[in-house]
Design a protein around this motif. Sequence first.
Motif, short mmCIF file in Angstrom:
data_model
loop_
_atom_site.label_atom_id
_atom_site.label_comp_id
_atom_site.label_asym_id
_atom_site.label_seq_id
_atom_site.Cartn_x
_atom_site.Cartn_y
_atom_site.Cartn_z
N ALA A 140 0.84 -1.19 0.00
CA ALA A 140 0.00 0.00 0.00
C ALA A 140 0.87 1.24 0.00
O ALA A 140 2.08 1.18 0.26
CB ALA A 140 -0.93 0.00 1.21
N ARG A 141 0.22 2.38 -0.26
CA ARG A 141 0.93 3.66 -0.25
C ARG A 141 0.11 4.70 0.47
O ARG A 141 -1.08 4.87 0.18
CB ARG A 141 1.22 4.12 -1.69
N ALA A 142 0.73 5.38 1.41
CA ALA A 142 0.13 6.54 2.07
C ALA A 142 0.95 7.75 1.68
O ALA A 142 2.16 7.79 1.94
CB ALA A 142 0.13 6.35 3.59
N ALA A 143 0.31 8.73 1.07
CA ALA A 143 1.07 9.86 0.52
C ALA A 143 0.32 11.17 0.71
O ALA A 143 -0.91 11.22 0.64
CB ALA A 143 1.35 9.63 -0.96
N ASP A 144 1.11 12.22 0.93
CA ASP A 144 0.61 13.59 0.92
C ASP A 144 -0.56 13.78 1.88
O ASP A 144 -1.59 14.35 1.53
CB ASP A 144 0.18 14.01 -0.50
N CYS A 145 -0.44 13.27 3.12
CA CYS A 145 -1.48 13.51 4.12
C CYS A 145 -0.95 14.38 5.23
O CYS A 145 0.22 14.36 5.55
CB CYS A 145 -2.06 12.26 4.71
N GLY A 146 -1.88 15.13 5.84
CA GLY A 146 -1.48 16.12 6.82
C GLY A 146 -1.01 15.55 8.14
O GLY A 146 -0.12 16.12 8.77
N THR A 147 -1.58 14.44 8.58
CA THR A 147 -1.21 13.93 9.92
C THR A 147 -0.59 12.54 9.84
O THR A 147 0.63 12.41 9.91
CB THR A 147 -2.44 13.92 10.85
N ASP A 148 -1.38 11.47 9.68
CA ASP A 148 -0.85 10.11 9.80
C ASP A 148 -1.01 9.31 8.51
O ASP A 148 -2.03 9.41 7.81
CB ASP A 148 -1.58 9.36 10.91
N GLY A 149 -0.01 8.46 8.26
CA GLY A 149 -0.16 7.49 7.19
C GLY A 149 -1.11 6.38 7.60
O GLY A 149 -2.03 6.03 6.87
#
Length: 504
Positions: A455-464
């Motif tokens: 998976a990919r968590a990207a460009d978020c303000g707080t948490d992946g």
Amino acid sequence: MADETPRLELGTFDEGEEWDHTDTVEAVDEHAIVHGPIAERPSTGEYDDELYHATDQEITWRWDASSEDWCYFGGRGSAEQPVPGTSHFEATDVVHARTAETPVWNVEAHGIEGDGETEVGEAVHELLKTVAKAGGGIVYFPPGRYLLERTPLVGDDTIVMGAGRSTVFEGTRPDGEEGKALLSNRGFDATGYDGASNWGVCNVRIDTPKTTGIMPAHAATVRLENIYGDHTYNHHIDVVSSKNVVVDGYWATRGGESGSDAPVQFDAQYPGASWNGVWDGSEYTLVEDDDTPTRNCTLTNFEIDPVNSPEHGVHLHHGSNESITITDGYITGCEYTAIRADPDEAVADLTIDGVSCIDNARGITLGHVESGRRELTISNTTIRTDGRDLAAGSGLYAAGFDGAAISNVVVDGPFTNAIIFDDMDDLKMSNVTARGSDDQAFRFRENVDVTLTTARAADCGTDGIYSGPGSSVAYGGVTFDDVGTQVDIDDDGETRAWVTSESS
């Protein structure tokens, strides 16, 4: 040829009378069926749009008075007798009623005109009764606008067929009676799935500001094919307490104009419901409210692109919905969410595959219930909203499912959170990208048992990844790119990185 065929009178049985669809008649209307070998086709037709089925060709021909010639209308043809202009035309049957021996009933031959001025609903209803009594058939509506002042009811083994967008159905209703069904089926007031079965509507346009569109109710084995939706009061298609309904080919330019405005709705009629019914021209009769679930239904090959910003695109509404499949479609322009299930409603075996949810306030919302749902599959789906002034809440939200698989899914946009889950057992996620959210990419808010891989968590303000109270998150092969905190564990949540995860 036609003069020797006795006529079957319309209105052969009264409304509400029990009837057996296996009943046979000795003869049918002279214009109900004209068929035989191609060699016996008359040199000219008796009236414009007359249909002749060549039994040896498997092709139906239409008489075009303007050109004074027979032209191709439909049929599969064969290698030996191909449809003109093709090597061998292959057409899909619309339910099994459509065979070489199926009668064709042309409404113009029965004095039903689509002139946009004459109300013909009662005449259409009477013709459909006659077709049902004769064992079914194809009821053909040539190009025109047909005003239906009442809800005609389709019977067993009957296909209502138009000529595409040029065949328009509009319902007229007195003030205060808006929203009643444009078209429904016999047995809408039956229990279970004992209403009309094996019927269909195809190649028609719904443009009806005062009514709901097509409403299968307590029906079984229904095919709605190539339906064009323009104006409607509530929904173009409203499937109520029915099973085995397939909507294949549906294009919506607008949503409804009322408080319940999703272009497509699946629901079940439960006790006390005051909506979903037919209008007979003077009285409103509700669908039987025995809580029969809507089951084993499919919406495929569709585009919902409304200019009037309805709340939802597809709505699972009121009562139980089981084994619903939404596939190969595009939804845009919804003020609230593209696909929504009501809070606290039972949903089982829901599949969403190959759907693009673009520029809606939210993408898929199946939340606000702690338990009682089972089996959710979302695959090959994109949820994307570019406008910050439009995006709101979560891109994908689900709750209360026991068993769920999310794969090959992208959620992209300035949603508050990209993906939220609550109260989910045995949730498996793979090849999922959550990008662009203001707060969290993957929010497992509470009581979620999940495995998240590749998976990919990207460009978020707080948490992946956020693991909330009672949640257990096993994750691996997750890429974090420009996130505030890679993993946040709150209260008694827990995580387990069982494969090394990469960080940028």
